[in-house]
Scaffold this motif. Structure first.
Motif, PDB file in Angstrom:
ATOM      1  N   ILE A   1      10.234   5.637   2.077  1.00  0.00           N
ATOM      2  CA  ILE A   1      10.837   7.049   2.010  1.00  0.00           C
ATOM      3  C   ILE A   1      11.476   7.481   3.121  1.00  0.00           C
ATOM      4  O   ILE A   1      12.750   7.995   3.205  1.00  0.00           O
TER       5      ILE A   1
ATOM      6  N   GLU B   1       4.899  -0.938 -10.914  1.00  0.00           N
ATOM      7  CA  GLU B   1       3.969  -0.224 -11.487  1.00  0.00           C
ATOM      8  C   GLU B   1       3.504   0.823 -10.831  1.00  0.00           C
ATOM      9  O   GLU B   1       3.250   2.109 -10.887  1.00  0.00           O
ATOM     10  N   ILE B   2       3.465   0.438  -9.173  1.00  0.00           N
ATOM     11  CA  ILE B   2       3.063   1.430  -8.144  1.00  0.00           C
ATOM     12  C   ILE B   2       4.214   2.560  -8.169  1.00  0.00           C
ATOM     13  O   ILE B   2       3.856   3.665  -7.834  1.00  0.00           O
TER      14      ILE B   2
ATOM     15  N   ILE C   1       3.827   4.825 -11.120  1.00  0.00           N
ATOM     16  CA  ILE C   1       2.640   5.652 -11.169  1.00  0.00           C
ATOM     17  C   ILE C   1       3.016   6.919 -10.111  1.00  0.00           C
ATOM     18  O   ILE C   1       2.533   8.228 -10.130  1.00  0.00           O
ATOM     19  N   THR C   2       3.554   6.569  -8.936  1.00  0.00           N
ATOM     20  CA  THR C   2       3.917   7.598  -8.041  1.00  0.00           C
ATOM     21  C   THR C   2       5.314   8.401  -8.272  1.00  0.00           C
ATOM     22  O   THR C   2       5.632   9.130  -7.223  1.00  0.00           O
ATOM     23  N   ARG C   3       5.937   7.912  -9.401  1.00  0.00           N
ATOM     24  CA  ARG C   3       7.305   8.581  -9.575  1.00  0.00           C
ATOM     25  C   ARG C   3       8.130   8.197  -8.694  1.00  0.00           C
ATOM     26  O   ARG C   3       9.402   8.836  -8.765  1.00  0.00           O
ATOM     27  N   LEU C   4       8.090   7.252  -7.573  1.00  0.00           N
ATOM     28  CA  LEU C   4       9.121   6.938  -6.873  1.00  0.00           C
ATOM     29  C   LEU C   4      10.316   6.113  -7.245  1.00  0.00           C
ATOM     30  O   LEU C   4      11.223   6.034  -6.965  1.00  0.00           O
TER      31      LEU C   4
ATOM     32  N   GLY D   1       5.534   4.898   2.406  1.00  0.00           N
ATOM     33  CA  GLY D   1       5.821   6.010   3.173  1.00  0.00           C
ATOM     34  C   GLY D   1       7.224   5.391   3.883  1.00  0.00           C
ATOM     35  O   GLY D   1       8.018   6.289   4.375  1.00  0.00           O
TER      36      GLY D   1
ATOM     37  N   SER E   1       0.795  -1.126   0.010  1.00  0.00           N
ATOM     38  CA  SER E   1      -0.136  -0.125  -0.046  1.00  0.00           C
ATOM     39  C   SER E   1       0.904   1.247   0.067  1.00  0.00           C
ATOM     40  O   SER E   1       2.082   1.181   0.183  1.00  0.00           O
ATOM     41  N   SER E   2       0.245   2.422  -0.034  1.00  0.00           N
ATOM     42  CA  SER E   2       0.754   3.501  -0.170  1.00  0.00           C
ATOM     43  C   SER E   2       1.665   4.043   1.295  1.00  0.00           C
ATOM     44  O   SER E   2       2.777   4.482   1.310  1.00  0.00           O
ATOM     45  N   SER E   3       1.125   3.365   2.251  1.00  0.00           N
ATOM     46  CA  SER E   3       1.672   3.558   3.779  1.00  0.00           C
ATOM     47  C   SER E   3       3.063   2.731   3.698  1.00  0.00           C
ATOM     48  O   SER E   3       4.135   3.399   4.255  1.00  0.00           O
TER      49      SER E   3
ATOM     50  N   ALA F   1       4.151  -5.878 -11.278  1.00  0.00           N
ATOM     51  CA  ALA F   1       2.794  -5.201 -10.597  1.00  0.00           C
ATOM     52  C   ALA F   1       3.209  -4.100  -9.419  1.00  0.00           C
ATOM     53  O   ALA F   1       2.512  -3.297  -9.396  1.00  0.00           O
ATOM     54  N   ILE F   2       4.241  -4.577  -8.840  1.00  0.00           N
ATOM     55  CA  ILE F   2       4.559  -3.506  -7.727  1.00  0.00           C
ATOM     56  C   ILE F   2       5.286  -2.373  -8.183  1.00  0.00           C
ATOM     57  O   ILE F   2       5.250  -1.251  -7.796  1.00  0.00           O
TER      58      ILE F   2
ATOM     59  N   ILE G   1      13.044   8.076  -7.623  1.00  0.00           N
ATOM     60  CA  ILE G   1      13.593   8.614  -6.303  1.00  0.00           C
ATOM     61  C   ILE G   1      14.706   7.393  -5.774  1.00  0.00           C
ATOM     62  O   ILE G   1      15.759   7.649  -5.110  1.00  0.00           O
TER      63      ILE G   1
END
Lengths: 128, 154
Positions: free
Chosen positions: A79, A103-104, A107-110, A76, A71-73, A100-101, A113
């Motif tokens: 990061i 792709e997340i 999508i979030t441009r991570l 976090g 998930s997005s958490s 598939a992961i 980073i």
């Protein structure tokens, strides 16, 4: 040469080993979704970081081989880890991220980073 | 282009499965029940991945930000799964929010912020995502791309 560094951790959510001074963290959960697990992962990653930072600049590889959902958490937590490693002038690599992961991350441009490598060996080699 | 405008008739759920959840553990259980239903209806792996991710983000938002993790408040999680599409509705007891006020997490200046990606992921993975005027209700639709394909024999 590797050694087990996860000894003594309650409910370890990762396997931790060392390869020539690089710490390799293999996440054990298939789904990194619930907040309790994510908090534990964050705490355990931080504990490993604090431990290895005492011995020099931290070089860290996080292996996602087992992870099929997150998930997005969880992003976090990564990061925060990345920032802490950078503060200690260390380096972080992520590897073995399933498409598939990945792709997340896109999508979030991570993916811009994090330094992401396809295989564990590539990640370890890039830090040695 | 997804519309943020909320319509009462949009995504109407005729025969929903409705669960009241108060915390993340209960939310997890409810999401697992939805997963079983998706599997039963023969949804493909990528579609299940997308729906699970969006539902997790939606429930997390509702419980943590909507209800402020207050266990005396409930989140209503309603869904209907057919072979063509899955419709999800998540309603919390919070005072709502304006989705357009959430900073874009993919903007350069926000890339390293640890939070704020949930709605972006929900929009990326679902076909339709709308919020109520008040912002405490979220409806999402995912069409099943497998629906038009002939079922394999046996």
């Amino acid at each position: 040469m590797s050694e087990d560094a996860s000894e003594g951790v309650q409910n370890p959510r990762m396997d931790v080993s060392f390869f020539d001074g690089v710490v390799l963290v293999e996440l054990k959960d298939r789904k990194i979704l619930d907040e309790v697990s994510i908090m534990q992962i964050g705490e355990q990653l931080n504990a490993v970081l604090q431990k290895i930072a005492q011995e020099g600049l931290p070089r860290f590889v996080v292996d996602f081989t087992n992870v099929s959902h997150m998930s997005s958490s969880a992003l976090g937590v990564l990061i925060t880890l990345h920032k802490r490693i950078r503060e200690k002038r260390g380096q972080l690599r992520l590897c073995c991220i399933q498409p598939a992961i990945y792709e997340i991350f896109v999508i979030t441009r991570l993916n811009e980073i994090f330094q992401i490598r396809q295989s564990r060996q590539e990640a370890l080699d890039s830090l040695s | 282009m997804l519309s943020l405008q909320y319509r009462e008739d949009w995504g109407r759920i005729l025969e929903p499965t409705v669960t009241q959840v108060r915390d993340l553990t209960q939310a997890r259980r409810a999401a697992e029940a939805l997963l079983s239903e998706l599997a039963r209806q023969g949804y493909g792996e990528a579609t299940v991945f997308a729906i699970l991710l969006a539902v997790e983000e939606g429930l997390n938002n509702a419980i943590r930000h909507g209800n402020g993790s207050d266990r005396s408040k409930t989140v209503e999680f309603a869904y209907e799964v057919s072979s063509e599409k899955t419709v999800v509705r998540i309603t919390d007891e919070g005072c709502g929010f304006k989705p357009q006020n959430i900073p874009d997490p993919t903007a350069d200046e926000n890339l390293e912020k640890p939070t704020g990606r949930g709605i972006t992921l929900m929009r990326a993975y679902m076909d339709e995502v709308v919020f109520s005027e008040r912002g405490n209700e979220n409806r999402m639709v995912k069409w099943n791309p497998e629906a038009s394909k002939p079922r394999p024999e046996n």
